[in-house]
Enzyme design. Structure first.
Site, PDB file in Angstrom:
ATOM      1  N   GLY A  46       2.159 -10.897  -8.693  1.00 18.65           N
ATOM      2  CA  GLY A  46       1.625 -11.036  -7.232  1.00 18.65           C
ATOM      3  C   GLY A  46       0.237 -11.016  -7.518  1.00 18.65           C
ATOM      4  O   GLY A  46      -0.336 -10.156  -8.335  1.00 18.65           O
ATOM      5  N   GLN A  51      -8.549  -9.414  -4.556  1.00 27.03           N
ATOM      6  CA  GLN A  51      -8.392  -9.183  -6.078  1.00 27.03           C
ATOM      7  C   GLN A  51      -9.341 -10.136  -6.862  1.00 27.03           C
ATOM      8  O   GLN A  51      -9.794  -9.705  -7.942  1.00 27.03           O
ATOM      9  CB  GLN A  51      -7.185  -9.004  -6.733  1.00 27.03           C
ATOM     10  N   CYS A  91      -0.527  -3.167 -11.635  1.00 28.77           N
ATOM     11  CA  CYS A  91      -1.433  -3.939 -10.693  1.00 28.77           C
ATOM     12  C   CYS A  91      -2.550  -4.577 -11.651  1.00 28.77           C
ATOM     13  O   CYS A  91      -3.208  -3.932 -12.536  1.00 28.77           O
ATOM     14  CB  CYS A  91      -2.275  -2.934  -9.778  1.00 28.77           C
ATOM     15  N   LEU A  92      -2.899  -5.899 -11.209  1.00 26.75           N
ATOM     16  CA  LEU A  92      -3.681  -6.498 -12.220  1.00 26.75           C
ATOM     17  C   LEU A  92      -5.190  -6.108 -12.035  1.00 26.75           C
ATOM     18  O   LEU A  92      -5.942  -6.138 -13.037  1.00 26.75           O
ATOM     19  CB  LEU A  92      -3.704  -8.050 -11.848  1.00 26.75           C
ATOM     20  N   HIS A 133       2.973  -4.127  -1.798  1.00 27.36           N
ATOM     21  CA  HIS A 133       1.925  -3.888  -2.670  1.00 27.36           C
ATOM     22  C   HIS A 133       0.675  -5.020  -2.224  1.00 27.36           C
ATOM     23  O   HIS A 133      -0.422  -4.565  -2.058  1.00 27.36           O
ATOM     24  CB  HIS A 133       2.349  -4.020  -4.224  1.00 27.36           C
ATOM     25  N   GLU A 134       1.095  -6.064  -2.261  1.00 26.81           N
ATOM     26  CA  GLU A 134      -0.030  -7.037  -1.961  1.00 26.81           C
ATOM     27  C   GLU A 134      -0.561  -7.169  -0.639  1.00 26.81           C
ATOM     28  O   GLU A 134      -1.767  -7.283  -0.333  1.00 26.81           O
ATOM     29  CB  GLU A 134       0.464  -8.539  -2.190  1.00 26.81           C
ATOM     30  N   HIS A 137      -3.330  -4.778  -0.475  1.00 31.02           N
ATOM     31  CA  HIS A 137      -4.591  -4.985  -0.870  1.00 31.02           C
ATOM     32  C   HIS A 137      -5.430  -5.933   0.158  1.00 31.02           C
ATOM     33  O   HIS A 137      -6.728  -5.650   0.155  1.00 31.02           O
ATOM     34  CB  HIS A 137      -4.423  -6.110  -2.131  1.00 31.02           C
TER      35      HIS A 137
HETATM   36 ZN    ZN Z   1      -2.289  -4.743  -7.101  1.00 33.05          ZN
END
Ligand code: ZN
Length: 175
Positions: A46, A51, A91-92, A133-134, A137
């Protein structure tokens, strides 16, 4: 198509709040393509626009094993939720870091697709975790915000130290 740079914590841009997408034009379509390519290249399941430094309300998700089930969520919102699950998340924007977070087990959400069509659908398990989660963000919220104070301080220090190290390495290269 392009692989975009992913912001790494503690980059303050990760705390920005996304603006809703109003025009479903070719720019948005290109952005979604780039975001999908970036997510697959990472690899991740995701990615939220915040991000990659784009403060517009866009998410791409693919939780399939074969990476052939891309979901595009534009202007998404959770409209109902139920149950609880605790899953170890990554998380990226926090490379190499994983922590358990409590989320709803089931959600119903509304979003728009690339054509601007509104749709509603349900998610459970890993897909539900990923959507929650996304969506966080998009309002500048990070999964580490859910951790205990001690754990949060530890991960903050760890990533601040790594950021200073990257800056020193960069300075060395320039010098
Ligand atoms: Zn993340």
């Amino acid at each position: 198509m392009a692989v975009l740079d992913i912001l790494v914590y503690p980059d303050p841009k990760l705390r920005r709040v996304a603006e809703p997408v109003a025009d479903f034009n070719s720019e948005i379509r290109d952005m979604v393509k780039d975001m999908a390519e970036t997510m697959y290249a990472a690899p991740g399941i995701g990615l939220a626009s915040i991000q990659v430094g784009i403060p517009q309300s866009i998410i791409v998700i693919d939780v399939s094993d074969d990476h052939n089930d891309l979901k595009v969520l534009i202007n998404p919102e959770v409209i109902d939720s139920n149950g609880e699950q605790i899953v170890e998340e990554g998380c990226l924007s926090f490379p190499g870091y994983f922590a358990e977070v409590k989320r709803a087990e089931w959600i119903r959400f509304r979003a728009q697709d690339l054509q601007g069509e509104t749709y509603e659908t349900e998610a459970e398990g890993l897909f539900a975790v990923c959507v929650q989660h996304e969506i966080d963000h998009l309002s500048g919220k990070l999964f580490t915000d859910y951790l205990s104070r001690l754990k949060r301080q530890r991960v903050t220090k760890q990533f601040q130290k790594a950021a200073r190290q990257r800056q020193r390495d960069m300075a060395r290269k320039v010098g």
